[in-house]
Scaffold this active site. Structure first.
Site, PDB file in Angstrom:
ATOM      1  N   GLU A   1      21.174  32.606   6.763  1.00  0.00           N
ATOM      2  CA  GLU A   1      19.760  32.954   6.576  1.00  0.00           C
ATOM      3  C   GLU A   1      19.588  34.114   5.598  1.00  0.00           C
ATOM      4  O   GLU A   1      18.634  34.137   4.836  1.00  0.00           O
ATOM      5  CB  GLU A   1      19.094  33.282   7.927  1.00  0.00           C
ATOM      6  CG  GLU A   1      18.799  32.055   8.771  1.00  0.00           C
ATOM      7  CD  GLU A   1      17.908  31.031   8.071  1.00  0.00           C
ATOM      8  OE1 GLU A   1      17.010  31.424   7.315  1.00  0.00           O
ATOM      9  OE2 GLU A   1      18.129  29.817   8.274  1.00  0.00           O
TER      10      GLU A   1
ATOM     11  N   TYR B   1      11.732  38.061   9.829  1.00  0.00           N
ATOM     12  CA  TYR B   1      12.172  36.735   9.389  1.00  0.00           C
ATOM     13  C   TYR B   1      13.574  36.401   9.934  1.00  0.00           C
ATOM     14  O   TYR B   1      13.792  35.366  10.569  1.00  0.00           O
ATOM     15  CB  TYR B   1      12.169  36.676   7.846  1.00  0.00           C
ATOM     16  CG  TYR B   1      12.805  35.432   7.297  1.00  0.00           C
ATOM     17  CD1 TYR B   1      12.046  34.300   7.052  1.00  0.00           C
ATOM     18  CD2 TYR B   1      14.178  35.378   7.041  1.00  0.00           C
ATOM     19  CE1 TYR B   1      12.633  33.150   6.568  1.00  0.00           C
ATOM     20  CE2 TYR B   1      14.773  34.228   6.565  1.00  0.00           C
ATOM     21  CZ  TYR B   1      13.993  33.119   6.320  1.00  0.00           C
ATOM     22  OH  TYR B   1      14.588  31.977   5.868  1.00  0.00           O
TER      23      TYR B   1
ATOM     24  N   ASP C   1       8.702  31.527   6.071  1.00  0.00           N
ATOM     25  CA  ASP C   1       9.094  31.887   4.698  1.00  0.00           C
ATOM     26  C   ASP C   1       8.062  31.300   3.729  1.00  0.00           C
ATOM     27  O   ASP C   1       7.042  30.752   4.145  1.00  0.00           O
ATOM     28  CB  ASP C   1      10.525  31.403   4.384  1.00  0.00           C
ATOM     29  CG  ASP C   1      10.632  29.882   4.346  1.00  0.00           C
ATOM     30  OD1 ASP C   1       9.612  29.195   4.599  1.00  0.00           O
ATOM     31  OD2 ASP C   1      11.717  29.371   4.052  1.00  0.00           O
TER      32      ASP C   1
END
Ligand code: SF4
Length: 354
Positions: free
Chosen positions: A38, A125, A143
């Protein structure tokens, strides 16, 4: 709204089952590997770039297969492997966070939002991605792809002045729907945004959810503005970069300003004036120029080979900037950023001419 939401979730998950890309980081639930992937994927999830990230991810996991090995490695080694991905502070944060997890949590990844966001480099996030994908907890990951897909599809129902908070709230509402697996839901949103509801070329004619999409009949230009483009265009900066080579050694500085902070780079000057550079006035050999993006900056870079007989380069030694002479063979170790590599390529291509 409720019916449209149910339609969206059901069709999205159905689409994902049939169309998801086979990617190495999708085949694991290991929070360490999810975290690494990620952080790498924060740049993009589209097309050719994802192949580059996929290769980097595989190399990274092969070299640092678990969090303890990463924590006990040298930062330089991690940065070297990270080379080409940009955002080098992310790699440094990975290292620092790996050390904290090994010391404070005995190498076991925390599974609470509050613990995760305390760690260097982990914000909303990344924490949401780790919690949902590795631990299947209902934290929505939002995102750029997700924002675009949700804003276009629910355009009539959302505040059209566009609020990121509004999108996040909507995603969090959807992830709590019955029978929704958080891991699958987040990945399906990101994947559909990356593959179907593409920024410039949304594939509305092949979109499984087009029947209820608010913007499917909008013109191409209108869709480009949904969500509205950033009102902060990139700042353009003219930069002169100097290559100082003596007895086959290169002079480099530890940069303290503006970009690639705390990374080694060539000495440079920022030119504020916008006028055209008079190459013939320069006391040095002009090697070439190129443009380079780093985050919110667009650099217009002019590269010079310094002729030390004409002008001595003492300004970096005079101030407190850390500097050193390195062997040309050591450039991989110190000059791993793609910006420095472009400068080196120009230098290597032209050095045969001198
Ligand atoms: S119909 Fe077009 S704009 Fe709407 S979600 Fe699908 S791809 Fe995006």
């Amino acid at each position: 709204m409720q019916d449209k939401q149910i339609y969206f979730v059901e069709h999205l998950l159905e689409w994902y089952k049939k169309n998801q890309r086979k990617l190495p980081f999708r085949e694991t639930k290991d929070p360490y590997k999810i975290w690494v992937s990620e952080v790498m994927l924060q740049q993009t999830r589209v097309g050719a770039v994802i192949n580059k990230i996929e290769n980097k991810y595989l190399q990274f996991i092969e070299r640092f297969p678990d969090i303890e090995i990463l924590a006990n490695s040298k930062t330089e080694e991690i940065l070297e492997l990270w080379s080409g991905l940009g955002y080098y502070n992310r790699a440094k944060n990975l290292h620092q966070t790996a050390r904290i997890i090994c010391e404070k949590y005995s190498g076991k990844f925390p599974d609470s939002y509050q613990d995760l966001i305390q760690l260097p480099g982990i914000g909303d996030y990344t924490a949401s991605a780790i919690l949902s994908i590795a631990f299947n907890k209902p934290y929505a990951v939002v995102d750029g792809n997700v924002k675009r897909l949700l804003f276009r599809f629910f355009y009539n129902e959302l505040d059209q002045t566009y609020s990121e908070k509004g999108i996040k709230n909507l995603a969090n509402e959807l992830i709590h729907f019955p029978k929704v697996e958080p891991s699958e839901f987040n990945q399906s949103l990101m994947e559909m945004g990356a593959l179907v509801c593409i920024y410039k070329y949304p594939k509305c004619n092949n979109c499984l959810i087009s029947s209820y999409c608010s913007t499917k009949d909008f013109s191409k230009e209108e869709k480009l503005n949904i969500p509205p483009k950033s009102i902060n265009p990139k700042k353009q900066i003219k930069i002169y970069i100097y290559i100082i080579n003596k007895y086959n050694k290169l002079f480099i500085i530890k940069n303290q300003h503006l970009f690639l902070k705390n990374h080694y780079f060539f000495p440079y000057e920022i030119k504020e004036k916008k006028e055209h550079l008079e190459i013939s006035d320069s006391p040095h050999t002009f090697l070439g120029n190129f443009k380079h993006n780093i985050m919110n900056y667009l650099f217009d870079a002019y590269i010079f080979l310094v002729n030390e007989n004409k002008k001595n380069f003492t300004f970096y030694q005079q101030d407190k900037t850390e500097s050193k002479w390195i062997e040309v063979s050591e450039t991989k170790k110190y000059l791993y950023s793609s910006f420095a590599k472009k400068v080196l390529d120009l230098y290597n291509n032209s050095s045969s001419l001198f």
